[in-house]
Design a protein around this motif. Structure first.
Motif, short mmCIF file in Angstrom:
data_model
loop_
_atom_site.label_atom_id
_atom_site.label_comp_id
_atom_site.label_asym_id
_atom_site.label_seq_id
_atom_site.Cartn_x
_atom_site.Cartn_y
_atom_site.Cartn_z
N VAL A 1 24.78 44.26 45.38
CA VAL A 1 25.58 43.30 46.16
C VAL A 1 24.79 42.03 46.43
O VAL A 1 25.31 40.91 46.33
CB VAL A 1 26.05 43.95 47.47
CG1 VAL A 1 26.75 42.92 48.35
CG2 VAL A 1 27.00 45.11 47.18
N LEU B 1 24.59 39.90 43.20
CA LEU B 1 25.88 39.26 42.92
C LEU B 1 26.14 38.14 43.90
O LEU B 1 26.60 37.04 43.51
CB LEU B 1 27.00 40.29 42.98
CG LEU B 1 27.02 41.33 41.87
CD1 LEU B 1 28.12 42.35 42.12
CD2 LEU B 1 27.21 40.68 40.51
N ALA C 1 42.82 36.39 39.51
CA ALA C 1 41.45 36.01 39.19
C ALA C 1 41.36 34.54 38.78
O ALA C 1 40.43 33.82 39.18
CB ALA C 1 40.91 36.89 38.06
N LEU D 1 35.03 37.87 35.10
CA LEU D 1 34.73 38.05 36.52
C LEU D 1 35.60 39.13 37.14
O LEU D 1 35.14 39.91 37.98
CB LEU D 1 34.91 36.72 37.25
CG LEU D 1 33.83 35.66 36.98
CD1 LEU D 1 34.23 34.32 37.59
CD2 LEU D 1 32.48 36.10 37.52
N ALA D 2 36.87 39.16 36.73
CA ALA D 2 37.74 40.23 37.23
C ALA D 2 37.25 41.59 36.73
O ALA D 2 37.25 42.58 37.47
CB ALA D 2 39.18 39.99 36.77
N VAL E 1 34.25 42.56 38.84
CA VAL E 1 34.64 43.14 40.13
C VAL E 1 35.04 44.60 39.95
O VAL E 1 34.65 45.48 40.73
CB VAL E 1 35.80 42.33 40.75
CG1 VAL E 1 36.34 43.02 41.99
CG2 VAL E 1 35.33 40.91 41.09
N LYS E 2 35.80 44.86 38.89
CA LYS E 2 36.22 46.25 38.61
C LYS E 2 35.02 47.13 38.29
O LYS E 2 34.93 48.28 38.76
CB LYS E 2 37.20 46.24 37.43
CG LYS E 2 37.74 47.61 37.06
CD LYS E 2 38.71 47.49 35.90
CE LYS E 2 39.24 48.86 35.48
NZ LYS E 2 40.17 48.76 34.31
N VAL F 1 31.85 46.64 39.23
CA VAL F 1 31.03 46.81 40.43
C VAL F 1 31.65 47.86 41.34
O VAL F 1 30.96 48.73 41.88
CB VAL F 1 30.87 45.47 41.17
CG1 VAL F 1 30.25 45.66 42.55
CG2 VAL F 1 30.02 44.52 40.34
N TRP F 2 32.95 47.79 41.51
CA TRP F 2 33.63 48.77 42.37
C TRP F 2 33.45 50.19 41.82
O TRP F 2 33.26 51.15 42.57
CB TRP F 2 35.10 48.43 42.47
CG TRP F 2 35.85 49.32 43.42
CD1 TRP F 2 36.64 50.38 43.10
CD2 TRP F 2 35.84 49.25 44.84
NE1 TRP F 2 37.15 50.97 44.22
CE2 TRP F 2 36.66 50.29 45.32
CE3 TRP F 2 35.22 48.41 45.76
CZ2 TRP F 2 36.88 50.51 46.67
CZ3 TRP F 2 35.44 48.62 47.11
CH2 TRP F 2 36.27 49.67 47.55
#
Length: 361
Positions: A22, A25, A315, A334-335, A338-339, A341-342
């Motif tokens: 985190v 990023l 996004a 980038l989207a 995010v996916k 990283v989650w």
């Protein structure tokens, strides 16, 4: 509720590797947000380095030294860019000039057509509405003309900046490709030691961004050429200019295709009117967009297709609002980031049923 949030936080961020991910990023996002305009040459160079890494790696695998491979690939790429520049730019500029000269005639034709609407449809259109509409359109056209003049003056000022970019960007691309491994080692020494999750996400995103950039450039070329050939066969005016616009429109998923439909339809309407040729043009343009969205995009971006269209549009809006062009260009990666990283963060209470969640609340 607070207990559930606290438990979620503990399970997501109790791992120091998750905290490091985190922090990395957040640092990258803030750097681009506050200093993006200052490091634009570096961002352009990184995109080009990703694009050219594939041929450089292939030459290197064939036994050619990496420095020589980089030099050859850059020379070939520069030669292609020069050919494209001298082949396309004069034609595009000539068509822009002709289109600008035709705008007053187009506006007059539109005014005549709109003025006839009250006579054709007296029950639906009133003369006062036509007057208000034409006044609004006239103001918009005048405002557009002023914007073009201001943009032309600003472009003269930015010529020096472009000249600097033409020097800096090739140098940056050369060194990014030549010294890639050394730069990556230096970067890893700066990052936190607890970076297992960051390395996992970074490795995944590195491959996806590389594929995305190559795929996006390929899509621009294929869609642009297909559109130009279609417009040229149909004898549409400004075929080169409109073909380039359609090709570049794929940079903005969904929104770009919808926006570029307006100039294509307007040029066809003023050239042919409400004739079968105009409707054939819209049909051909619709087929190109359908093939792009349903055939070409799934082939080039198999990973990104897993994202829901709503997620992609959100996004584009969010990252475009944050970082402008670069946010729009990298909206899909980038989207996906995010996916990823989650998914990389430690498991949370995702498996709880709704009844369990309500009991915790």
């Amino acid at each position: 509720m607070l207990h559930m949030l606290n438990r979620w936080y503990q399970r997501r961020f109790s791992d120091p590797h998750a905290v490091s991910l985190v922090v990395i990023l957040l640092g990258g996002f803030l750097t681009i947000y506050f200093f993006g305009s200052l490091i634009t040459p570096l961002l352009v160079a990184i995109v080009l380095a990703y694009l050219l890494e594939w041929p450089v790696a292939r030459l290197n695998k064939l036994g050619m030294p990496r420095t020589l491979s980089v030099a050859i690939v850059l020379l070939v790429f520069a030669g292609l860019m020069v050919l494209a520049l001298f082949g396309l730019v004069p034609t595009i500029w000539h068509q822009i000039t002709n289109l600008s000269a035709d705008v007053p005639k187009m506006f007059n034709d539109l005014q005549i057509y709109v003025s006839s609407l009250p006579e054709r449809y007296p029950d639906f259109v009133q003369p006062a509405q036509v007057v208000d509409l034409m006044n609004t359109l006239r103001e918009k056209v005048l405002g557009l003309g002023e914007s073009v003049v201001k943009g032309s003056l600003a472009s003269l000022v930015s010529l020096a900046t472009i000249g600097v970019y033409l020097i800096l960007v090739p140098l940056l691309v050369f060194f990014l490709l030549k010294d890639k491994d050394e730069m990556l080692r230096t970067l890893l020494n700066v990052l936190p030691k607890n970076r297992r999750l960051a390395s996992k996400v970074g490795s995944e995103m590195n491959q996806q961004i590389s594929n995305y950039i190559r795929g996006k450039v390929t899509e621009i070329i294929i869609v642009g050429i297909a559109s130009y050939v279609t417009f040229e066969v149909m004898d549409l005016r400004y075929a080169v200019l409109l073909g380039v616009l359609v090709g570049l429109s794929v940079l903005i998923p969904y929104i770009g295709a919808a926006a570029v439909t307006i100039p294509v339809a307007m040029v066809g309407l003023f050239q042919w009117g409400w004739t079968p040729d105009f409707w054939w043009l819209l049909l051909a343009y619709g087929i190109i967009q359908m093939l792009d969205g349903n055939v070409l995009v799934p082939i080039l971006f198999s990973e990104a297709v897993n994202l829901h269209p709503v997620a992609i549009i959100v996004a584009v809006l969010v990252f475009g609002g944050l970082w402008g062009f670069w946010g729009v260009f990298f909206a899909i990666p980038l989207a996906t980031l995010v996916k990823a990283v989650w998914g990389a963060l430690p498991a949370s209470d995702n498996n709880l049923s709704p009844s369990d969640v309500s009991e915790k609340v």
